[in-house]
Design a protein around this motif. Structure first.
Motif, mmCIF file in Angstrom:
data_model
loop_
_atom_site.group_PDB
_atom_site.id
_atom_site.type_symbol
_atom_site.label_atom_id
_atom_site.label_comp_id
_atom_site.label_asym_id
_atom_site.label_seq_id
_atom_site.Cartn_x
_atom_site.Cartn_y
_atom_site.Cartn_z
ATOM 1 N N UNK A 118 0.982 -1.217 0.062
ATOM 2 C CA UNK A 118 -0.006 -0.074 0.028
ATOM 3 C C UNK A 118 0.990 1.041 -0.025
ATOM 4 N N UNK A 119 1.905 1.293 0.816
ATOM 5 C CA UNK A 119 2.987 2.294 0.724
ATOM 6 C C UNK A 119 3.569 2.463 -0.498
ATOM 7 N N UNK A 120 3.908 1.694 -0.946
ATOM 8 C CA UNK A 120 4.557 1.601 -2.556
ATOM 9 C C UNK A 120 3.481 2.064 -3.648
ATOM 10 N N UNK A 121 2.220 1.571 -3.526
ATOM 11 C CA UNK A 121 1.254 2.213 -4.429
ATOM 12 C C UNK A 121 0.897 3.720 -4.183
ATOM 13 N N UNK A 154 5.070 -5.927 -6.449
ATOM 14 C CA UNK A 154 6.630 -5.945 -6.659
ATOM 15 C C UNK A 154 7.094 -5.819 -5.179
ATOM 16 N N UNK A 155 6.698 -4.840 -4.455
ATOM 17 C CA UNK A 155 6.939 -4.524 -3.099
ATOM 18 C C UNK A 155 6.306 -5.638 -2.066
ATOM 19 N N UNK A 156 5.066 -6.050 -2.663
ATOM 20 C CA UNK A 156 4.490 -7.040 -1.776
ATOM 21 C C UNK A 156 5.360 -8.047 -1.576
ATOM 22 N N UNK A 188 8.830 -7.771 0.149
ATOM 23 C CA UNK A 188 8.390 -7.606 1.555
ATOM 24 C C UNK A 188 8.566 -9.180 2.218
ATOM 25 N N UNK A 189 8.080 -10.023 1.462
ATOM 26 C CA UNK A 189 8.222 -11.441 1.873
ATOM 27 C C UNK A 189 9.695 -11.851 2.135
ATOM 28 N N UNK A 190 10.588 -11.436 1.409
ATOM 29 C CA UNK A 190 12.143 -11.968 1.603
ATOM 30 C C UNK A 190 12.756 -10.932 2.840
ATOM 31 N N UNK A 191 12.383 -9.964 2.728
ATOM 32 C CA UNK A 191 12.904 -8.772 3.897
ATOM 33 C C UNK A 191 11.923 -8.020 4.245
ATOM 34 N N UNK A 192 11.115 -8.237 5.303
ATOM 35 C CA UNK A 192 10.041 -7.512 5.469
ATOM 36 C C UNK A 192 10.233 -6.183 6.203
ATOM 37 N N UNK A 230 11.601 -0.034 5.463
ATOM 38 C CA UNK A 230 12.459 1.124 5.760
ATOM 39 C C UNK A 230 12.944 1.701 4.406
ATOM 40 N N UNK A 231 13.206 0.749 3.382
ATOM 41 C CA UNK A 231 13.732 1.420 2.142
ATOM 42 C C UNK A 231 12.566 2.286 1.367
ATOM 43 N N UNK A 232 11.489 1.751 1.525
ATOM 44 C CA UNK A 232 10.416 2.520 0.880
ATOM 45 C C UNK A 232 10.032 3.947 1.527
ATOM 46 N N UNK A 233 10.251 3.891 3.110
ATOM 47 C CA UNK A 233 10.189 5.190 3.595
ATOM 48 C C UNK A 233 11.101 6.326 3.335
#
Length: 74
Positions: free
Chosen positions: A19-22, A30-32, A35-39, A44-47
């Motif tokens: 939702x943040x990426x959208x 993609x970000x969903x 986030x499974x790999x590195x939640x 933090x990267x998105x922020x």
């Protein structure tokens, strides 16, 4: 029943990241999945990422091309 509740709780970081990426103009799915790999790291990267520009300026036309296009309009 507790298993379903646990799965829903575990999906919260992935959903928040999507939702943040959208909202920033990036791909939800993609970000969903990232986030499974590195939640937590993905959040933090998105922020700290810049928002994607919604309007693409594209390439600027050369003067002679712009002049020809303006003449053809008139």
């Amino acid at each position: 029943m507790p298993e379903i509740l646990l799965i829903c709780v575990l999906l919260i970081p992935q959903t928040v990241a999507g939702v943040l990426a959208k909202s920033m103009g990036k791909s939800f799915w993609f970000w969903f999945f990232i986030s499974f790999l590195i939640p937590i790291i993905s959040l933090i990267v998105l922020l700290f990422m810049d928002e994607k520009e919604t309007e693409s300026t594209g390439y600027e036309l050369a003067d002679h091309v712009r002049k020809n296009a303006a003449e053809q309009k008139n």
